[in-house]
Design a protein around this motif. Structure first.
Motif, PDB file in Angstrom:
ATOM      1  N   ILE B   5      -0.211  80.005  19.862  1.00 44.09           N
ATOM      2  CA  ILE B   5      -1.669  80.334  19.682  1.00 44.09           C
ATOM      3  C   ILE B   5      -1.703  81.695  20.347  1.00 44.09           C
ATOM      4  O   ILE B   5      -1.151  82.340  20.975  1.00 44.09           O
ATOM      5  CB  ILE B   5      -1.855  79.380  21.344  1.00 44.09           C
ATOM      6  N   SER B   6      -2.326  82.082  18.982  1.00 42.67           N
ATOM      7  CA  SER B   6      -2.636  84.135  19.655  1.00 42.67           C
ATOM      8  C   SER B   6      -3.962  84.399  20.318  1.00 42.67           C
ATOM      9  O   SER B   6      -4.473  85.341  20.833  1.00 42.67           O
ATOM     10  CB  SER B   6      -3.016  84.352  18.197  1.00 42.67           C
ATOM     11  N   VAL B   7      -4.653  83.193  19.958  1.00 42.61           N
ATOM     12  CA  VAL B   7      -6.258  83.827  21.112  1.00 42.61           C
ATOM     13  C   VAL B   7      -6.459  82.191  21.965  1.00 42.61           C
ATOM     14  O   VAL B   7      -6.521  81.671  21.638  1.00 42.61           O
ATOM     15  CB  VAL B   7      -6.927  84.116  20.811  1.00 42.61           C
ATOM     16  N   ILE B   8      -7.274  82.485  23.261  1.00 43.94           N
ATOM     17  CA  ILE B   8      -7.725  81.051  24.287  1.00 43.94           C
ATOM     18  C   ILE B   8      -8.962  82.690  24.308  1.00 43.94           C
ATOM     19  O   ILE B   8      -9.325  82.892  25.075  1.00 43.94           O
ATOM     20  CB  ILE B   8      -7.490  81.089  25.154  1.00 43.94           C
ATOM     21  N   THR B   9     -10.417  82.050  23.554  1.00 43.93           N
ATOM     22  CA  THR B   9     -11.504  82.293  23.627  1.00 43.93           C
ATOM     23  C   THR B   9     -12.705  81.245  24.247  1.00 43.93           C
ATOM     24  O   THR B   9     -12.741  80.430  23.928  1.00 43.93           O
ATOM     25  CB  THR B   9     -12.235  82.851  22.416  1.00 43.93           C
ATOM     26  N   LEU B  10     -13.403  82.297  25.167  1.00 40.10           N
ATOM     27  CA  LEU B  10     -13.865  80.905  26.462  1.00 40.10           C
ATOM     28  C   LEU B  10     -15.106  82.102  26.320  1.00 40.10           C
ATOM     29  O   LEU B  10     -15.597  83.235  25.746  1.00 40.10           O
ATOM     30  CB  LEU B  10     -14.006  81.727  27.777  1.00 40.10           C
ATOM     31  N   GLY B  11     -16.087  80.985  25.622  1.00 44.34           N
ATOM     32  CA  GLY B  11     -17.311  81.333  26.088  1.00 44.34           C
ATOM     33  C   GLY B  11     -18.403  81.683  26.768  1.00 44.34           C
ATOM     34  O   GLY B  11     -18.364  80.308  27.806  1.00 44.34           O
ATOM     35  N   PRO B  30      -8.639  94.413  31.322  1.00 42.26           N
ATOM     36  CA  PRO B  30      -8.898  94.136  30.179  1.00 42.26           C
ATOM     37  C   PRO B  30      -8.466  94.731  29.239  1.00 42.26           C
ATOM     38  O   PRO B  30      -7.866  96.102  29.560  1.00 42.26           O
ATOM     39  CB  PRO B  30     -10.557  94.649  29.794  1.00 42.26           C
ATOM     40  N   VAL B  31      -7.888  94.497  28.015  1.00 39.42           N
ATOM     41  CA  VAL B  31      -6.742  95.822  27.164  1.00 39.42           C
ATOM     42  C   VAL B  31      -7.989  95.948  25.981  1.00 39.42           C
ATOM     43  O   VAL B  31      -8.108  97.009  25.015  1.00 39.42           O
ATOM     44  CB  VAL B  31      -5.923  94.074  26.379  1.00 39.42           C
ATOM     45  N   PHE B  32      -9.050  95.345  26.021  1.00 41.09           N
ATOM     46  CA  PHE B  32     -10.455  96.061  25.070  1.00 41.09           C
ATOM     47  C   PHE B  32     -11.693  95.306  25.513  1.00 41.09           C
ATOM     48  O   PHE B  32     -11.685  94.585  25.792  1.00 41.09           O
ATOM     49  CB  PHE B  32     -10.258  95.520  23.764  1.00 41.09           C
ATOM     50  N   GLU B  33     -12.514  95.831  25.654  1.00 41.83           N
ATOM     51  CA  GLU B  33     -14.026  95.330  25.908  1.00 41.83           C
ATOM     52  C   GLU B  33     -15.414  96.074  24.651  1.00 41.83           C
ATOM     53  O   GLU B  33     -15.491  97.033  25.264  1.00 41.83           O
ATOM     54  CB  GLU B  33     -14.055  95.246  27.842  1.00 41.83           C
ATOM     55  N   ILE B  38     -14.324  90.765  26.037  1.00 40.45           N
ATOM     56  CA  ILE B  38     -13.835  91.728  26.787  1.00 40.45           C
ATOM     57  C   ILE B  38     -12.211  90.947  26.253  1.00 40.45           C
ATOM     58  O   ILE B  38     -12.235  89.329  26.305  1.00 40.45           O
ATOM     59  CB  ILE B  38     -13.793  91.342  28.083  1.00 40.45           C
ATOM     60  N   PHE B  39     -11.193  91.244  26.384  1.00 39.77           N
ATOM     61  CA  PHE B  39      -9.722  91.288  25.542  1.00 39.77           C
ATOM     62  C   PHE B  39      -8.829  90.943  26.859  1.00 39.77           C
ATOM     63  O   PHE B  39      -9.094  92.267  27.149  1.00 39.77           O
ATOM     64  CB  PHE B  39      -9.710  90.965  24.406  1.00 39.77           C
ATOM     65  N   LEU B  47      -6.369  86.780  25.704  1.00 36.02           N
ATOM     66  CA  LEU B  47      -7.551  85.665  26.251  1.00 36.02           C
ATOM     67  C   LEU B  47      -8.644  86.300  25.716  1.00 36.02           C
ATOM     68  O   LEU B  47      -9.147  87.545  26.618  1.00 36.02           O
ATOM     69  CB  LEU B  47      -7.700  86.191  28.103  1.00 36.02           C
ATOM     70  N   GLY B  48      -9.927  85.906  25.476  1.00 39.62           N
ATOM     71  CA  GLY B  48     -11.524  86.494  24.958  1.00 39.62           C
ATOM     72  C   GLY B  48     -12.107  85.656  25.916  1.00 39.62           C
ATOM     73  O   GLY B  48     -11.941  84.893  25.798  1.00 39.62           O
ATOM     74  N   THR B  49     -13.224  86.466  26.104  1.00 40.51           N
ATOM     75  CA  THR B  49     -14.244  86.528  26.692  1.00 40.51           C
ATOM     76  C   THR B  49     -15.526  86.720  25.590  1.00 40.51           C
ATOM     77  O   THR B  49     -15.492  87.826  25.979  1.00 40.51           O
ATOM     78  CB  THR B  49     -14.463  86.496  27.992  1.00 40.51           C
ATOM     79  N   PHE B  50     -16.460  85.962  25.351  1.00 39.70           N
ATOM     80  CA  PHE B  50     -16.791  86.209  23.805  1.00 39.70           C
ATOM     81  C   PHE B  50     -18.498  85.926  24.272  1.00 39.70           C
ATOM     82  O   PHE B  50     -18.608  84.308  25.037  1.00 39.70           O
ATOM     83  CB  PHE B  50     -16.685  85.688  23.116  1.00 39.70           C
ATOM     84  N   LEU B  51     -19.601  86.016  24.171  1.00 35.97           N
ATOM     85  CA  LEU B  51     -20.673  85.944  24.192  1.00 35.97           C
ATOM     86  C   LEU B  51     -20.710  84.386  22.987  1.00 35.97           C
ATOM     87  O   LEU B  51     -20.362  84.491  22.281  1.00 35.97           O
ATOM     88  CB  LEU B  51     -21.307  86.843  23.823  1.00 35.97           C
ATOM     89  N   GLN B  52     -21.396  83.155  24.228  1.00 35.19           N
ATOM     90  CA  GLN B  52     -21.260  82.456  23.571  1.00 35.19           C
ATOM     91  C   GLN B  52     -22.462  82.261  21.805  1.00 35.19           C
ATOM     92  O   GLN B  52     -21.843  81.723  20.955  1.00 35.19           O
ATOM     93  CB  GLN B  52     -22.001  80.831  24.490  1.00 35.19           C
ATOM     94  N   SER B  53     -22.927  82.863  21.940  1.00 34.15           N
ATOM     95  CA  SER B  53     -24.030  82.878  21.455  1.00 34.15           C
ATOM     96  C   SER B  53     -23.753  83.760  19.749  1.00 34.15           C
ATOM     97  O   SER B  53     -23.188  83.330  18.475  1.00 34.15           O
ATOM     98  CB  SER B  53     -25.702  83.708  20.987  1.00 34.15           C
ATOM     99  N   SER B  54     -22.156  84.485  20.118  1.00 33.56           N
ATOM    100  CA  SER B  54     -21.381  84.964  18.598  1.00 33.56           C
ATOM    101  C   SER B  54     -20.269  84.235  18.623  1.00 33.56           C
ATOM    102  O   SER B  54     -20.165  84.270  17.346  1.00 33.56           O
ATOM    103  CB  SER B  54     -21.069  86.743  19.232  1.00 33.56           C
ATOM    104  N   LEU B  55     -20.574  83.619  19.302  1.00 29.19           N
ATOM    105  CA  LEU B  55     -18.846  82.984  19.606  1.00 29.19           C
ATOM    106  C   LEU B  55     -19.169  81.368  18.612  1.00 29.19           C
ATOM    107  O   LEU B  55     -18.685  81.500  17.262  1.00 29.19           O
ATOM    108  CB  LEU B  55     -18.166  81.703  20.008  1.00 29.19           C
ATOM    109  N   GLU B  56     -20.438  81.015  18.442  1.00 30.14           N
ATOM    110  CA  GLU B  56     -21.186  80.000  17.761  1.00 30.14           C
ATOM    111  C   GLU B  56     -21.137  80.733  16.049  1.00 30.14           C
ATOM    112  O   GLU B  56     -21.070  79.337  15.506  1.00 30.14           O
ATOM    113  CB  GLU B  56     -22.235  79.811  18.232  1.00 30.14           C
ATOM    114  N   THR B  57     -22.256  81.539  16.139  1.00 27.56           N
ATOM    115  CA  THR B  57     -22.000  82.256  14.667  1.00 27.56           C
ATOM    116  C   THR B  57     -20.677  82.336  14.013  1.00 27.56           C
ATOM    117  O   THR B  57     -20.070  82.229  12.923  1.00 27.56           O
ATOM    118  CB  THR B  57     -22.317  83.704  14.860  1.00 27.56           C
ATOM    119  N   ASP B  58     -19.584  83.044  14.773  1.00 28.18           N
ATOM    120  CA  ASP B  58     -18.145  83.389  14.466  1.00 28.18           C
ATOM    121  C   ASP B  58     -17.565  81.930  13.589  1.00 28.18           C
ATOM    122  O   ASP B  58     -17.066  82.221  12.791  1.00 28.18           O
ATOM    123  CB  ASP B  58     -16.966  83.820  15.280  1.00 28.18           C
ATOM    124  N   MET B  59     -17.670  80.794  14.527  1.00 23.79           N
ATOM    125  CA  MET B  59     -17.209  79.234  14.549  1.00 23.79           C
ATOM    126  C   MET B  59     -17.632  78.622  13.324  1.00 23.79           C
ATOM    127  O   MET B  59     -17.653  78.179  12.609  1.00 23.79           O
ATOM    128  CB  MET B  59     -17.255  78.656  15.422  1.00 23.79           C
TER     129      MET B  59
END
Lengths: 140, 140
Positions: B5-11, B30-33, B38-39, B47-59
């Motif tokens: 598994i490469s990434v766990i992304t939390l909305g 963080p390694v990036f933000e 934020i990664f 581990l990524g923490t991603f705005l939920q609206s952006s995650l929904e768009t990506d998904m």
């Protein structure tokens, strides 16, 4: 504190249905299984698929809902491999959420839901290194 | 296929609130933000923490709900460390779901929700090895 996650546990409704997705779709092998949980040894941590009712008891919180606000990603080495993995997952009970295309930062990715509606991104991201043991390193 | 598994992304709903939990509660860097993601480089994955609206768009799927049917675990080296980590997380915006106690297989664990209601198990499990780099190996 160690920058470390030991386990990702997914709540599932049906062990056999979920097992088929992970063992036939991804081709992964369990390291342990019984009638309520299956563990897979991953790259530096463990994936667990656990009956949702048991997870709720363990967590001391009921009413877990789906689809949850998270995704997991499995990165691969190229575009064709993204297509191939997605085809395997769909053959093993997955549901297509997003047909693969190019995200804004580049690369190539699509999304598939597992039989319990947990989202998997299958991605080719040339900036991120993956070594022979499957260890993944962030890159831009 | 690689068992990887490469990434766990939390909305998440609020970048600053979530950042405080992970950087002050866990003490992770963080390694990036940027303003929507934020990664954190973890033990063999990201581990990524991603705005939920952006995650929904990506998904390509809206209506993600919480609390989702999953949990993440951070294992530590002993009972006292479980108590200490939970105290840090509660001080950084976490909410106690289960005060630490002994699960049926032994060891010691409690659960804390992050500010976006994602569940973290903080556990001492003497059967599972954790090496100096944070790589975790299943054991019984």
């Amino acid at each position: 504190m160690q920058q470390q996650i030991s386990v990702i546990t997914l709540g599932i409704a049906d062990i056999a249905r979920s097992r088929r997705f992970y063992t036939e779709g991804f081709g992964w092998s369990p390291v342990f299984e019984n009638e309520e949980i299956i563990f897979y040894q991953m790259n530096g941590f463990v994936l667990g698929t656990f009956l949702q009712s048991s997870l709720e008891t363990d967590m001391n919180r009921g009413g877990l809902v789906r689809p949850g606000a998270f995704s997991l990603a499995h990165n691969v080495a190229g575009e064709k491999e993204v297509d191939a993995v997605i085809e395997c997952l769909l053959s093993a009970g997955g549901v297509l959420l997003r047909a693969p295309d190019e995200p804004p930062p580049g690369g190539y990715r699509g999304y598939v839901a597992d039989p319990d509606d947990h989202a998997w991104e299958i991605a080719w991201n040339p900036a991120w290194a993956i070594d022979a043991r499957g260890m993944v390193t962030f890159g831009v």
